[in-house]
Design a protein around this motif. Sequence first.
Motif, short mmCIF file in Angstrom:
data_model
loop_
_atom_site.label_atom_id
_atom_site.label_comp_id
_atom_site.label_asym_id
_atom_site.label_seq_id
_atom_site.Cartn_x
_atom_site.Cartn_y
_atom_site.Cartn_z
N LEU A 157 35.98 46.41 43.02
CA LEU A 157 35.55 47.35 43.81
C LEU A 157 33.99 47.08 43.90
O LEU A 157 33.25 47.96 44.46
N GLY A 158 33.65 45.92 43.81
CA GLY A 158 32.21 45.19 44.13
C GLY A 158 31.14 45.13 43.07
O GLY A 158 30.21 44.60 43.12
N LYS A 159 31.47 46.09 42.07
CA LYS A 159 30.40 46.03 40.93
C LYS A 159 30.55 44.68 40.05
O LYS A 159 31.81 44.22 39.84
N LYS A 160 29.47 44.24 39.66
CA LYS A 160 29.50 42.96 38.94
C LYS A 160 30.24 43.31 37.46
O LYS A 160 29.78 44.26 37.01
N VAL A 161 30.80 42.15 37.32
CA VAL A 161 31.37 41.96 35.91
C VAL A 161 31.50 40.80 35.37
O VAL A 161 31.03 39.88 35.80
N ASP A 162 31.54 40.79 33.82
CA ASP A 162 31.16 39.59 33.12
C ASP A 162 32.64 38.99 32.90
O ASP A 162 33.36 39.58 32.23
N ALA A 163 32.86 37.90 33.61
CA ALA A 163 34.36 37.32 33.64
C ALA A 163 34.02 35.96 32.88
O ALA A 163 33.27 35.30 32.92
N ARG A 164 35.22 35.72 32.33
CA ARG A 164 35.38 34.71 31.36
C ARG A 164 36.41 33.76 31.90
O ARG A 164 37.50 34.15 32.26
N TYR A 165 36.13 32.37 31.68
CA TYR A 165 37.32 31.17 32.10
C TYR A 165 36.96 30.09 31.03
O TYR A 165 36.06 30.10 30.43
#
Length: 397
Positions: free
Chosen positions: A75-83
């Motif tokens: 929904l556009g809010k920045k998230v802390d993504a892991r890869y």
Amino acid sequence: MSDYKNLKVVFAIDKMKGCLSSLECGEAAAKGLMRAIPTASYEVRPLADGGEGTVQAVTQGCNGRFEYVKATGPLGKKVDARYGIIDKEEDGKSIKTAVIEISSVAGLTLISAIKKDPIKTTTYGVGEIINDALKKGCTNFIVGLGGSATNDAGIGMLQALGATFYDEKGKILEGDNGYLTGGDLELIARISPENFNPALRNCKFRIACDVNNPLCGENGASKIFGPQKGLFDSEIEHMDKWMLNFAKIASDALAHKIDPDYPGCGAAGGLGFAFKYFLGGELESGTKIVIEETNLKKYISEADLIVTGEGKLDEQTMLGKAPIGIAHIAKVFNKPVIALVGSVSAGFDGDRLPDVDAYFPVIRRACTLAEATDSATARINISATSEQIFNLLRNMK
């Protein structure tokens, strides 16, 4: 297997969702083995089916490392993504492979129930993660498509990777907030992939996709998966038509024939389609990818006994989930297979799993779901059940 003192066991158990990771399940079961047969040897190997847990399973199973990036959420809010990134040597060359779960940046778990809306959600963050991995030298990609909150046919991801979208008046579409969403599919009249990130030309994508749905139609992304993502009945027909039109526009843009009915194109709200035709991705079984990448066949071939399992045994298990894949490979090598499961659905009780010799629910007493999924309790239950199984094997003549 008459010499149980020297028993070799491979534990390859899928995660128990919301409770324990794949490796944590395996380690708990291994404790039970050691209590029953201290002289035995074992390997705990990670397992996943391409959905949640795939990044952890493949990255740890291949001795890779985790990377973290701020990316645009559904929904556009920045998230802390892991890869994950895995470094390998092939023919004297260093090859970097990125392991990505789209659920980490475009997943249903990132949205509250009241805010689910495929008209407003985007896959833009998926493209941002791919760009980050490209900057770090990755040329191979493993992407798990499970658990998405989106139905944008991948246009958000493609936009982040450099594709340009135009409306019927020739105006560039950028989205109300700087990213395209499912609702923008209605406006697209032309696509230009000319400004794609040039690093993509030398990349290979393996896409973990365990559904066979086409992009459109009665079994397509909008009609089958749209409602669980928040799509209203009145919106389903509209989005299905938008996707079909997008497929036609994509064919013109790519200057070659495409098939929106290809199995898996409807996965993750059409991301399967975008990966296959815009990025040349191969849509494959998630379990197959994990097994191959973590070299599980080798470990299974060298073991005396295989222990697999998952959180819940139900009709979905029969449709090619990870434990079934493990059991099938084990039988190729004539290995006995035991499954440890959190619970068994009422309708499944008494049925026999293909290639599994016996399965055992680990819950030992009546309790609430919250109690059963407490991580400490789950470890104790898995270890205790495993111990009793190996006590029996130890004492068999």
